[in-house]
Design a protein around this motif. Structure first.
Motif, PDB file in Angstrom:
ATOM      1  N   ILE A 184       1.017  -1.191   0.046  1.00  0.00           N
ATOM      2  CA  ILE A 184      -0.129   0.102   0.037  1.00  0.00           C
ATOM      3  C   ILE A 184       0.784   1.183  -0.032  1.00  0.00           C
ATOM      4  O   ILE A 184       1.664   1.396   0.530  1.00  0.00           O
ATOM      5  CB  ILE A 184      -0.838   0.000   1.065  1.00  0.00           C
ATOM      6  N   VAL A 185       0.769   2.114  -0.894  1.00  0.00           N
ATOM      7  CA  VAL A 185       1.592   3.291  -1.057  1.00  0.00           C
ATOM      8  C   VAL A 185       0.751   4.661  -1.036  1.00  0.00           C
ATOM      9  O   VAL A 185      -0.296   4.721  -1.649  1.00  0.00           O
ATOM     10  CB  VAL A 185       2.549   3.179  -2.044  1.00  0.00           C
ATOM     11  N   GLU A 186       1.104   5.625  -0.562  1.00  0.00           N
ATOM     12  CA  GLU A 186       0.497   6.584  -0.424  1.00  0.00           C
ATOM     13  C   GLU A 186       1.768   7.932  -0.620  1.00  0.00           C
ATOM     14  O   GLU A 186       2.602   7.753   0.097  1.00  0.00           O
ATOM     15  CB  GLU A 186      -0.360   7.145   0.510  1.00  0.00           C
ATOM     16  N   VAL A 187       1.388   9.131  -1.512  1.00  0.00           N
ATOM     17  CA  VAL A 187       2.393  10.137  -1.658  1.00  0.00           C
ATOM     18  C   VAL A 187       1.948  11.310  -0.778  1.00  0.00           C
ATOM     19  O   VAL A 187       1.020  11.926  -1.082  1.00  0.00           O
ATOM     20  CB  VAL A 187       2.653  10.589  -3.321  1.00  0.00           C
ATOM     21  N   ALA A 188       2.743  11.804   0.109  1.00  0.00           N
ATOM     22  CA  ALA A 188       2.479  12.914   0.636  1.00  0.00           C
ATOM     23  C   ALA A 188       3.174  14.277   0.233  1.00  0.00           C
ATOM     24  O   ALA A 188       4.586  14.098  -0.388  1.00  0.00           O
ATOM     25  CB  ALA A 188       3.040  12.910   2.205  1.00  0.00           C
ATOM     26  N   ALA A 189       2.390  15.282   0.095  1.00  0.00           N
ATOM     27  CA  ALA A 189       3.128  16.642  -0.471  1.00  0.00           C
ATOM     28  C   ALA A 189       4.293  17.017   0.262  1.00  0.00           C
ATOM     29  O   ALA A 189       4.464  16.512   1.476  1.00  0.00           O
ATOM     30  CB  ALA A 189       1.983  17.654  -0.689  1.00  0.00           C
ATOM     31  N   PRO A 190       5.071  17.803  -0.364  1.00  0.00           N
ATOM     32  CA  PRO A 190       6.353  18.362   0.605  1.00  0.00           C
ATOM     33  C   PRO A 190       5.712  19.106   1.924  1.00  0.00           C
ATOM     34  O   PRO A 190       4.771  19.560   1.881  1.00  0.00           O
ATOM     35  CB  PRO A 190       6.960  19.325  -0.468  1.00  0.00           C
ATOM     36  N   LYS A 191       6.500  19.004   2.871  1.00  0.00           N
ATOM     37  CA  LYS A 191       5.977  19.639   4.196  1.00  0.00           C
ATOM     38  C   LYS A 191       5.835  20.851   3.835  1.00  0.00           C
ATOM     39  O   LYS A 191       6.437  21.611   3.240  1.00  0.00           O
ATOM     40  CB  LYS A 191       7.051  19.256   5.322  1.00  0.00           C
ATOM     41  N   GLY A 192       4.862  21.559   4.664  1.00  0.00           N
ATOM     42  CA  GLY A 192       4.597  23.025   4.673  1.00  0.00           C
ATOM     43  C   GLY A 192       3.738  23.177   3.524  1.00  0.00           C
ATOM     44  O   GLY A 192       3.076  24.389   3.615  1.00  0.00           O
ATOM     45  N   VAL A 193       3.249  22.284   2.863  1.00  0.00           N
ATOM     46  CA  VAL A 193       2.106  22.720   1.806  1.00  0.00           C
ATOM     47  C   VAL A 193       1.083  21.775   2.453  1.00  0.00           C
ATOM     48  O   VAL A 193       0.814  20.456   2.914  1.00  0.00           O
ATOM     49  CB  VAL A 193       2.675  22.008   0.410  1.00  0.00           C
ATOM     50  N   GLN A 194      -0.253  22.819   2.656  1.00  0.00           N
ATOM     51  CA  GLN A 194      -1.273  22.289   2.997  1.00  0.00           C
ATOM     52  C   GLN A 194      -2.040  21.382   1.738  1.00  0.00           C
ATOM     53  O   GLN A 194      -2.889  21.889   1.183  1.00  0.00           O
ATOM     54  CB  GLN A 194      -2.510  23.063   3.559  1.00  0.00           C
ATOM     55  N   MET A 195      -1.794  19.852   1.847  1.00  0.00           N
ATOM     56  CA  MET A 195      -2.391  19.141   0.937  1.00  0.00           C
ATOM     57  C   MET A 195      -2.573  17.806   1.363  1.00  0.00           C
ATOM     58  O   MET A 195      -1.544  17.411   1.709  1.00  0.00           O
ATOM     59  CB  MET A 195      -1.982  19.425  -0.334  1.00  0.00           C
ATOM     60  N   GLY A 196      -3.841  16.972   1.059  1.00  0.00           N
ATOM     61  CA  GLY A 196      -3.854  15.661   1.499  1.00  0.00           C
ATOM     62  C   GLY A 196      -2.953  14.890   0.629  1.00  0.00           C
ATOM     63  O   GLY A 196      -2.077  15.433  -0.046  1.00  0.00           O
ATOM     64  N   SER A 197      -2.994  13.444   0.415  1.00  0.00           N
ATOM     65  CA  SER A 197      -2.076  13.019  -0.476  1.00  0.00           C
ATOM     66  C   SER A 197      -2.341  13.105  -1.960  1.00  0.00           C
ATOM     67  O   SER A 197      -3.260  13.612  -2.189  1.00  0.00           O
ATOM     68  CB  SER A 197      -2.448  11.327  -0.305  1.00  0.00           C
ATOM     69  N   ILE A 198      -1.035  13.294  -2.728  1.00  0.00           N
ATOM     70  CA  ILE A 198      -0.934  13.590  -4.129  1.00  0.00           C
ATOM     71  C   ILE A 198      -1.060  12.316  -5.204  1.00  0.00           C
ATOM     72  O   ILE A 198      -0.772  12.423  -6.203  1.00  0.00           O
ATOM     73  CB  ILE A 198      -0.207  14.785  -4.466  1.00  0.00           C
ATOM     74  N   GLY A 199      -1.100  11.261  -4.403  1.00  0.00           N
ATOM     75  CA  GLY A 199      -0.996   9.824  -5.179  1.00  0.00           C
ATOM     76  C   GLY A 199      -1.004   8.843  -4.364  1.00  0.00           C
ATOM     77  O   GLY A 199      -0.734   8.910  -3.029  1.00  0.00           O
ATOM     78  N   GLY A 200      -1.465   7.805  -4.766  1.00  0.00           N
ATOM     79  CA  GLY A 200      -1.567   6.535  -4.076  1.00  0.00           C
ATOM     80  C   GLY A 200      -1.909   5.281  -5.008  1.00  0.00           C
ATOM     81  O   GLY A 200      -2.079   5.279  -6.003  1.00  0.00           O
ATOM     82  N   GLY A 201      -1.729   3.997  -4.212  1.00  0.00           N
ATOM     83  CA  GLY A 201      -1.866   2.656  -4.984  1.00  0.00           C
ATOM     84  C   GLY A 201      -1.247   1.607  -4.109  1.00  0.00           C
ATOM     85  O   GLY A 201      -1.442   1.726  -2.912  1.00  0.00           O
ATOM     86  N   GLY A 202      -1.237   0.500  -4.768  1.00  0.00           N
ATOM     87  CA  GLY A 202      -1.178  -0.932  -4.012  1.00  0.00           C
ATOM     88  C   GLY A 202      -1.243  -1.993  -4.871  1.00  0.00           C
ATOM     89  O   GLY A 202      -1.400  -1.793  -6.350  1.00  0.00           O
ATOM     90  N   ARG A 203      -1.057  -2.989  -4.367  1.00  0.00           N
ATOM     91  CA  ARG A 203      -1.146  -4.462  -4.871  1.00  0.00           C
ATOM     92  C   ARG A 203      -2.641  -5.058  -4.585  1.00  0.00           C
ATOM     93  O   ARG A 203      -2.945  -5.078  -3.347  1.00  0.00           O
ATOM     94  CB  ARG A 203      -0.024  -5.432  -4.653  1.00  0.00           C
ATOM     95  N   TYR A 204      -3.215  -5.755  -5.801  1.00  0.00           N
ATOM     96  CA  TYR A 204      -4.304  -6.280  -5.594  1.00  0.00           C
ATOM     97  C   TYR A 204      -4.572  -7.783  -6.314  1.00  0.00           C
ATOM     98  O   TYR A 204      -4.175  -7.607  -7.354  1.00  0.00           O
ATOM     99  CB  TYR A 204      -5.657  -5.473  -6.191  1.00  0.00           C
ATOM    100  N   ASP A 205      -4.823  -8.715  -5.437  1.00  0.00           N
ATOM    101  CA  ASP A 205      -4.366  -9.817  -6.044  1.00  0.00           C
ATOM    102  C   ASP A 205      -5.368 -10.377  -6.934  1.00  0.00           C
ATOM    103  O   ASP A 205      -5.163 -11.431  -8.002  1.00  0.00           O
ATOM    104  CB  ASP A 205      -4.067 -11.026  -4.616  1.00  0.00           C
ATOM    105  N   ASP A 206      -6.626 -10.081  -7.142  1.00  0.00           N
ATOM    106  CA  ASP A 206      -7.637 -10.735  -7.855  1.00  0.00           C
ATOM    107  C   ASP A 206      -8.542  -9.857  -8.707  1.00  0.00           C
ATOM    108  O   ASP A 206      -9.832  -9.605  -8.601  1.00  0.00           O
ATOM    109  CB  ASP A 206      -8.504 -11.516  -7.090  1.00  0.00           C
ATOM    110  N   LEU A 207      -7.865  -8.628  -9.268  1.00  0.00           N
ATOM    111  CA  LEU A 207      -8.604  -7.537  -9.916  1.00  0.00           C
ATOM    112  C   LEU A 207      -9.633  -8.235 -10.885  1.00  0.00           C
ATOM    113  O   LEU A 207     -10.646  -7.601 -11.143  1.00  0.00           O
ATOM    114  CB  LEU A 207      -7.662  -6.675 -10.644  1.00  0.00           C
ATOM    115  N   THR A 208      -9.282  -8.884 -11.835  1.00  0.00           N
ATOM    116  CA  THR A 208      -9.936  -9.289 -12.886  1.00  0.00           C
ATOM    117  C   THR A 208     -10.932 -10.571 -12.470  1.00  0.00           C
ATOM    118  O   THR A 208     -11.734 -11.168 -13.485  1.00  0.00           O
ATOM    119  CB  THR A 208      -9.076  -9.907 -14.202  1.00  0.00           C
TER     120      THR A 208
END
Lengths: 468, 468
Positions: free
Chosen positions: B323-347
């Motif tokens: 599970i991954v999430e991207v936090a904006a540089p410190k000092g910028v008021q903003m939630g995550s600017i990206g995210g993702g992860g692995r899912y084993d049975d998508l299809t």
């Protein structure tokens, strides 16, 4: 139970190859749009239904996709009364439904749906200009490349979702705009390597003039609809249709020269001028055509040919001046690959009067098919990376990833086969992807590279690899 | 009566400046996606409603925009019976409606609407993979940048139509994919000049392991939902919520170390390993994290920092590994600017079993706001042409158009002011557009050029003009 997946009628998936080729065409367009000073805008995919309905005629209204008000709707505090007779209406077929019932149905639709998908880019553009008039520098030159949706009967090569690529200017009546838009067509098709397109030019005022000369101004639409078919049904067919529409035989004799115009753009124009010498509006049209034709000739086109086509009508009710259509090179079986014209009161429907506009549209799907047929897509278009590194196990993969990371930081595309599968499987993957070079191994900074096109195997240094 | 134009709630027009900046971001992404071997695909804006419904939970179903069957529908030969009680239902509010009634409403909706607008890019991607499995080379690395639509309550900065920009791989469980996706985030943000982002990494197996260790596997979701709030409500708040959800105080003591993890990625990992030493699945998660962390460290990131964040949960029901999430540089008021992860049975939902996927998403709108706040858009982004030629009348315009045509054929953007208006008006237009150079006159092949930024006036030869 797993669902069997499918797609709605008239829609399609675009593969990597298709997306790459479409992006190539759109990038060429974008480059020239911007070079000519057109600015990009984007509008929302759906508009208020009231913005779109009634702008495209009855047929258009029927083809607009409406969006159901979201879930909240049914739970809204404003209580909705269904028309009493709705259920009865829904059980009727189109043939037996009355006009009043139709109105009632439309009223019901309006209650459960107040938004609709974009049907073209022109009406949203008009709305945009009116809403943002205080921010815009007029004349405003905009281009827009976005999908539109129409509930047309799907046919081969015709989809319910397709891109329009439009360039328009509003806020000036200068004919230099027409000149420049013809040059823009030429520049894009030249850059795409598509030689031999014909830019057919006409003018709505000329059509009005002809109708006036033959005393059939009240039958202008019937007249031009018939004339527009000259290509398909020939002179005799056009005349038959005109007679059937009540245009007198004597009137047809007067326009006999229309069917035998010949020579260059300016020679045809002289013949047209003679025909229209009693029509003020007709002569105005001739004058406009002459300015545009002369300027385009002086500036020169790179590959396209400009042709005067007095049979060209297109969306007659819409255009007020120039009308243009682009024909694919001779020998390619394809309808027009672009078209446009001038419309004097585009924004009037939204309350902004006296703003003239002129614009052109590129038919992305058809241009794609023509380029495909003539094999004009650059060979360098590729969806695969330059290098695939075989995965020979954990340690080898570590070394490969160092090289891959370094290549990517140089802007060179590369990837690692993710699993240490057998060579055969990895090579098959490389071939199916269309990867040009496979790195088989790395030993003491020597890269063993197989060129999949030639079968040749090279031993490369890092510098040699980068230069491949 | 002219209509007053407006836009549907939660939608927006994008100006030229906005489109240009968004295209800049998307072009950077596209370049890196392709450099990393991801291939573009596009799917239709609407899917069969059955493809989307039921894939995003009840809340998701409610937020999906449904499209009314096109006009034809009401005239269809298959007669539609409305449920008897429909009218009554429509007059109820959400609070008083029963489950049965809701089912009936949904059944009605399904009758008048069988298509729906794309809600995300992941479910259409799964459908794509299943439908095209025979054409695809697995593992299949695809990227997709297209709009999605959600009937969310509009808020500042949140729209009902927005772009998603996703890169996913399906068909391999190799952890090299996770490593590469973290590098991809780093490459894109590095290229955008956005320094100091944090890539937060966790693993679903670790979360399962923690729940197992404290004997609360049945409360995994409550547990992780509470833990996810550590940032916002602090240690005491998290513990209170866990206790309220019925997780025993004794269990909380066992995970006390969670709240005091410190040090580097690998130091935290060692502490986590100690905590999870009795959980097989937990240790598997630790092992995965260790591989990813070690490889990312060896290969190096250009600007981002990798951080282990055991409180990160995101779409827990969805992800099965990283599970991954991207936090904006410190000092910028903003939630995550990206995210993702692995899912084993998508299809699996579409009948293709055992195809593992892993992917990341970039939040275009938020990245835009961050770049704007930090003033990171390149100054060279411009929507105006390089040169505006004043229009001094017919003869001068003819000469200007010769020069403009020549400039454009060199790829240099230029335009003529279309009308011979007074200088003042033309200069105001140039300023409002943001044109850098105005050509005031051309005499004997000398171009009188005004630099609008400096006010300086130059007399240029053709060569000097081209070099500006």
């Amino acid at each position: 139970m797993a669902q069997k997946p499918g797609l709605p009628t008239g829609t399609r998936d675009l593969s990597s190859h298709e997306v790459t080729k479409r992006n190539y065409i759109m990038n060429v367009m974008r480059r020239h749009f911007e070079c000519f000073g057109y600015q990009p805008i984007e509008t929302p995919s759906f508009e208020n239904a009231s913005t779109l309905m009634g702008k495209y005629g009855d047929e258009g209204d029927r083809l607009i996709f409406k969006i159901l008000n979201s879930g909240n709707y049914f739970y809204d505090k404003n209580r909705i009364q269904l028309p009493d007779s709705l259920e009865a209406l829904l059980t009727h077929s189109a043939e037996t439904i009355s006009l009043e019932q139709r109105v009632e149905l439309n009223r019901f639709t309006a209650k459960i749906s107040d938004k609709a998908l974009r049907y073209d880019l022109t009406v949203p553009f008009a709305r945009y200009v009116v809403m943002h008039q205080n921010e815009l520098a007029l004349p405003f030159k905009r281009y827009q490349m976005q999908p539109v949706w129409r509930a047309d009967k799907p046919q081969k090569g015709r989809f319910r979702e397709f891109y329009q690529c439009d360039a328009d200017v509003v806020g000036s009546t200068s004919l230099w705009q027409e000149v420049e838009l013809l040059q823009l067509y030429d520049a894009v098709f030249h850059d795409l390597g598509l030689h031999g397109v014909t830019l057919k030019l006409n003018n709505r005022k000329v059509l009005s003039g002809i109708a006036e000369v033959i005393g059939a101004s009240d039958k202008l639409i019937d007249f031009t609809v018939a004339l527009d078919k000259l290509d398909k049904i020939g002179e005799a067919g056009v005349k038959d249709e005109m007679l059937a529409k009540g245009i007198p035989a004597a009137a047809l004799e007067k326009v006999q020269p229309l069917f035998s115009f010949s020579g260059s753009f300016s020679q045809k124009l002289t013949q047209l001028e003679t025909l229209l010498h009693t029509s003020e509006i007709g002569l105005k049209g001739v004058e406009e055509l002459r300015f545009i034709g002369a300027q385009v000739e002086k500036l020169g086109l790179q590959q396209a040919t400009l042709e005067l086509d007095v049979t060209l009508a297109r969306g007659l009710n819409y255009y007020t001046g120039a009308i243009v259509e682009v024909a694919a090179p001779k020998g390619v079986q394809m309808g027009s690959i672009g078209g446009g014209g001038r419309y004097d009161d585009l924004t009037g429907i939204f309350g902004l009067k006296n703003v003239s506009g002129v614009g052109i549209s590129f038919g992305l799907d058809r241009i794609y098919l023509v380029l495909e047929e003539l094999n004009l897509f650059p060979e360098t278009l590729r969806t695969a990376p330059q290098f695939l590194f075989l995965n020979l196990g954990y340690n080898e993969a570590e070394v490969a990833m160092q090289a891959i990371t370094a290549l990517r930081r140089q802007g060179i595309s590369a990837e690692l086969y993710p699993d240490a599968a057998n060579w055969d499987k990895q090579f098959k993957y490389a071939e199916k992807r269309g990867v040009p070079f496979v790195i088989r191994s790395i030993e003491q900074e020597v890269y063993s590279v197989k060129n999949l096109a030639t079968g040749e195997v090279l031993a490369c240094s890092w510098e040699q690899l980068m230069a491949l």
